[in-house]
Design a protein around this motif. Structure first.
Motif, short mmCIF file in Angstrom:
data_model
loop_
_atom_site.label_atom_id
_atom_site.label_comp_id
_atom_site.label_asym_id
_atom_site.label_seq_id
_atom_site.Cartn_x
_atom_site.Cartn_y
_atom_site.Cartn_z
N GLU B 96 3.15 -18.46 -18.31
CA GLU B 96 4.59 -18.67 -18.22
C GLU B 96 4.97 -19.60 -17.08
O GLU B 96 5.92 -20.37 -17.18
CB GLU B 96 5.30 -17.32 -18.05
N ALA B 99 4.51 -23.01 -18.40
CA ALA B 99 5.47 -23.35 -19.46
C ALA B 99 6.89 -23.55 -18.92
O ALA B 99 7.68 -24.31 -19.47
CB ALA B 99 5.46 -22.26 -20.53
N ARG B 103 9.71 -26.28 -20.32
CA ARG B 103 10.91 -25.90 -21.09
C ARG B 103 12.14 -26.46 -20.40
O ARG B 103 13.06 -26.96 -21.05
CB ARG B 103 11.01 -24.38 -21.21
N ASN B 104 12.15 -26.37 -19.07
CA ASN B 104 13.29 -26.91 -18.31
C ASN B 104 13.47 -28.40 -18.53
O ASN B 104 14.58 -28.91 -18.50
CB ASN B 104 13.07 -26.68 -16.82
N SER B 108 9.91 -29.64 -26.69
CA SER B 108 9.97 -28.68 -27.80
C SER B 108 8.83 -27.67 -27.64
O SER B 108 7.83 -27.95 -26.98
CB SER B 108 9.84 -29.40 -29.13
N GLU B 109 8.99 -26.51 -28.28
CA GLU B 109 8.07 -25.39 -28.05
C GLU B 109 6.61 -25.73 -28.41
O GLU B 109 5.70 -25.32 -27.71
CB GLU B 109 8.55 -24.16 -28.82
N VAL B 112 5.26 -27.76 -25.65
CA VAL B 112 5.06 -26.90 -24.49
C VAL B 112 3.72 -26.19 -24.62
O VAL B 112 2.88 -26.22 -23.72
CB VAL B 112 6.20 -25.86 -24.34
#
Lengths: 284, 278
Positions: B96, B99, B103-104, B108-109, B112
Motif C-alpha cells: 500500500e 501504491a 494513486r495520488n 489507473s488501477e 498502479v
C-alpha cells in the motif's frame, strides 16, 4: 584477568518467536580490544545490551544462560552498580546528552553515585583530557558537531572509569575525519588505561590494524572468533558478507603475481612497508 | 537536466546553507555530492524537488524554473529518498505504501498494480509485500523508500546519505541498484561521505564545503586529492591512501579501485624485474 564471561546466552525479545542471539559463549580479557562484525540484524546490538545489563533489566524477553562482568552476574546486579564496570556508547550521541554544559554532562553519573565533589572534579578533568575535549567543557553539548558530541558521550562514560567500554556503531552518523578521530580516541583510551573495549562497527578500514580480536556474528550466533589477520584473510568469511579492508584485497591480488606479503597487511602503512621491503630485497 | 544558477539559500535562522552555487547536471549522469556534515548537501537535494526554493538565484529542472512549479509537479521528474526512511511510512503494508503515491498521481488501477509489482521486484521486496513497513529492517526500509519513488518512474533520483546504517551486503546491493538505474538512463544523485562506497561507484564527484562547491570532477581525481578532501573532513579511500604512499616509487597515485591498484603494482614490479635482468 577475565573481565567478561558469557555462558550459553540466548535471548528472545518478548513478542518474537526466534531468539535474537543463540547460545553465545564468550570470554573477554582485561585490556582486550574486540571488534564485533556482522550484517544488520545479526544480534550485535543485542549482545552489547546484554553486557551492560540493559538486557534483562530494561528489555523484556526470555533469557537463558548468563553474563558475568567482573565476576558479577549481570541479571542479578543493579544497573547503577554495573555502570561503574561497563560503559556503553550508542550510535547517536545526541540521545545520550542532556545537560547545559559538557562538564555537567560528564559529571552527571558521578553526582548520581554520590561521589565527593573533589573526586568528581578530578574525574571530569581526567575524562575530558583523555578524550581531548578540555576546551569544550563550558560549551553546550547541543551546539557541538556530531564528532564532538560523540567524544562527550565517551568522556561521560570514561569518568566512571569502567573496566570495559562497549560501543554500538559509534561512528555511523559521522563524517570520515570525525569517525577516524573517534576510533583513535577509543584506541588511545584503551592503550593508556588498559580498559577492555568491544566495538560493533562496519568501518573496518579504521579498525583492522588496532583491534586484538574480531568476532563475526550471523543470525544470532558467533560464526568466527579470531585475530584480525586470520579473520579478514579467511576465504570462508566471504559468504557472511564480512567487510574486508581494501588493503587486504589489494595484497591478496598482488600476491597472486608476486609473493610480496608473507603476512597480509591490515593498514596502508603495513602495505607500504611490505612493498618497500620487497623492492629493496629484489634490487639488492 | 538540472541547473543551479548562482543559488544562495538562507534558512530562516540566518544560516547560509548554499552560497552562490552554480552547477549543471546532465541527463543520465551519476553524481555524488560529498562534503562535511553541514556542507549543504541536504539543502542542495531539497532544491531538486522544490521542497526549498532559492533565496536568490534559480534552479532549473528539465528546463523549468522550480519557482514556477509545485513540489507535486516536480516530484514527477525528481524522486528524492531522504535519510530517515521511517519518516515517510504511514500505511499498514509495504504494498500500500508503494501504491499510495501512484494513486495520488492519478494512475489507473491496473497501471498502479503493474508498477507496484515491478518496483517491489526490482528492490527485492516482494516477499514483504503484505508486511508492515515498520517491521522491516533498516536496510529494507531504505529499499522500500526507493521502491516508492521508483514506482512513478522519475527521470531523476536523488538519495540523501543512502549508505548510513547499511551493512556491507546491503551497500553492495545498493551499489548494484544505483548502477542499474543509471544504466537505464536515469540521472542519479547521491549525497554521501562514504568514500569507500563512492570509490566503487566511480561517479562524477561534486565536493561541497560550507555551502559552496569547491571541486567538481571524476571520482579518480577528487578522491585522490588528500589535501582537497581533508579541507571538508573527508579522507581518501584506503586504496588511494595506500597508493599515495607509494607514489615516490613510480606507482600511480591516482587510483581508487582495488583492481587498478593491483594491476599498477604488478606492472611496476614486473618492470623492476626486467630492469634487474637487463
Amino acid at each position: 584477568m577475565e573481565i567478561v564471561r558469557v555462558e550459553g546466552l540466548t535471548f528472545t525479545y518478548s513478542g518474537f518467536d526466534t531468539p535474537a542471539i543463540s547460545d553465545i559463549n564468550l570470554s573477554i580479557e582485561e585490556g582486550e580490544f574486540v571488534l564485533l562484525l556482522g550484517p544488520s540484524g545479526c544480534g550485535k546490538s543485542t549482545l552489547c545490551r546484554c553486557l551492560n545489563g540493559l538486557i534483562p533489566h530494561f528489555y523484556a524477553g526470555k533469557m537463558e544462560g548468563r553474563v558475568l562482568v567482573a565476576g558479577m552476574d549481570v541479571s542479578k546486579t543493579p544497573t547503577y552498580v554495573l555502570s561503574q564496570y561497563v560503559g556503553m556508547v550508542f550510535q547517536n550521541p545526541e540521545n545520550q546528552l542532556f545537560s547545559l554544559t559538557v562538564e555537567n554532562d560528564v559529571a552527571f553519573a558521578l553526582e548520581n553515585l554520590g561521589m565527593p565533589r573533589d573526586e568528581i572534579r578530578r574525574r571530569v578533568d581526567f575524562a575530558l583530557k583523555a578524550v581531548g575535549i578540555e576546551d569544550l567543557r563550558k560549551r553546550s553539548p547541543f551546539e557541538l558537531s556530531g564528532g564532538q558530541q560523540q567524544k562527550v558521550a565517551i568522556a561521560s562514560i570514561l569518568a566512571l572509569m569502567p573496566k570495559i567500554m562497549v560501543f554500538d556503531e559509534p561512528t555511523s552518523s559521522l563524517d570520515p575525519v570525525s569517525a577516524k578521530s573517534i576510533i583513535e580516541t577509543i584506541f588511545k583510551v584503551k592503550k593508556e588505561l588498559g580498559t577492555s573495549v568491544v566495538v560493533a562497527e562496519h568501518r573496518v578500514e579504521l579498525l583492522a590494524d588496532k583491534v586484538d580480536r574480531v568476532i563475526v556474528m550471523q543470525k544470532g550466533r558467533i560464526v568466527k572468533d579470531g585475530r584480525p589477520r586470520e579473520v579478514f584473510v579467511s576465504e570462508e568469511m566471504i559468504p557472511y558478507g564480512v567487510p574486508v579492508p581494501k588493503v587486504v584485497s589489494m595484497a591478496k591480488g598482488v600476491n597472486r603475481h608476486f609473493k610480496v606479503f608473507n603476512e597480509i597487511p591490515l593498514s596502508s602503512e603495513e602495505f607500504e612497508q611490505g612493498i618497500r621491503r620487497f623492492i629493496h630485497d629484489k634490487v639488492r | 537536466m538540472i541547473k543551479f544558477d548562482n543559488v544562495t539559500y538562507v534558512y530562516p535562522t540566518g544560516v547560509k546553507a548554499l552560497n552562490s552555487v552554480s552547477v549543471e547536471i546532465g541527463r543520465g549522469e551519476l553524481v555524488a555530492l560529498m562534503g562535511e556534515n553541514g556542507a549543504g548537501k541536504t539543502t542542495f537535494i531539497k532544491h531538486l524537488n522544490g521542497l526549498l526554493k532559492p533565496t536568490s538565484g534559480n534552479v532549473y529542472v528539465d528546463g523549468k524554473d522550480t519557482k514556477t512549479l509545485s513540489v507535486a509537479q516536480l516530484s514527477r521528474i525528481v524522486g528524492v529518498v531522504f535519510q530517515n526512511a521511517d519518516d515517510m511510512f504511514f500505511l499498514p503494508t509495504v504494498e500500500e505504501e508503494v501504491a499510495f503515491s501512484l494513486r495520488n498521481l492519478g494512475f489507473s488501477e491496473d497501471v498502479v498494480q503493474r508498477r507496484v509489482d515491478w518496483s517491489l521486484k526490482f528492490m527485492e521486496l516482494e516477499e514483504y509485500r503484505n508486511r508492515s513497513p515498520f517491521l522491516l529492517s533498516g536496510g529494507e526500509k531504505k529499499r522500500l523508500a526507493l521502491a516508492i519513488i521508483l514506482a512513478w518512474n522519475p527521470q531523476v533520483i536523488a538519495m540523501d546519505e543512502p549508505t548510513v546504517g547499511q551493512d556491507s551486503m546491503q551497500k553492495e546491493k545498493l551499489k548494484e541498484m544505483i548502477k542499474q538505474l543509471n544504466l537505464q538512463g536515469r540521472t542519479v544523485i547521491i549525497s554521501t561521505h562514504d568514500v569507500e562506497f563512492v570509490a566503487e561507484l566511480k561517479p562524477r564527484v561534486i565536493l561541497m564545503s560550507k555551502g559552496r562547491i569547491i571541486a567538481d570532477g571524476k571520482a579518480e581525481f577528487i578522491l585522490t586529492d588528500g589535501e582537497l578532501l581533508s579541507s571538508c573532513s573527508i579522507l581518501m579511500p584506503q586504496v588511494a591512501a595506500t597508493m599515495s604512499r607509494l607514489a615516490d616509487l613510480g606507482f600511480n597515485a591516482k587510483v581508487i579501485s582495488v583492481e587498478e591498484a593491483v594491476r599498477n603494482i604488478v606492472e611496476g614490479l614486473r618492470g623492476l624485474e626486467h630492469t634487474r635482468r637487463a
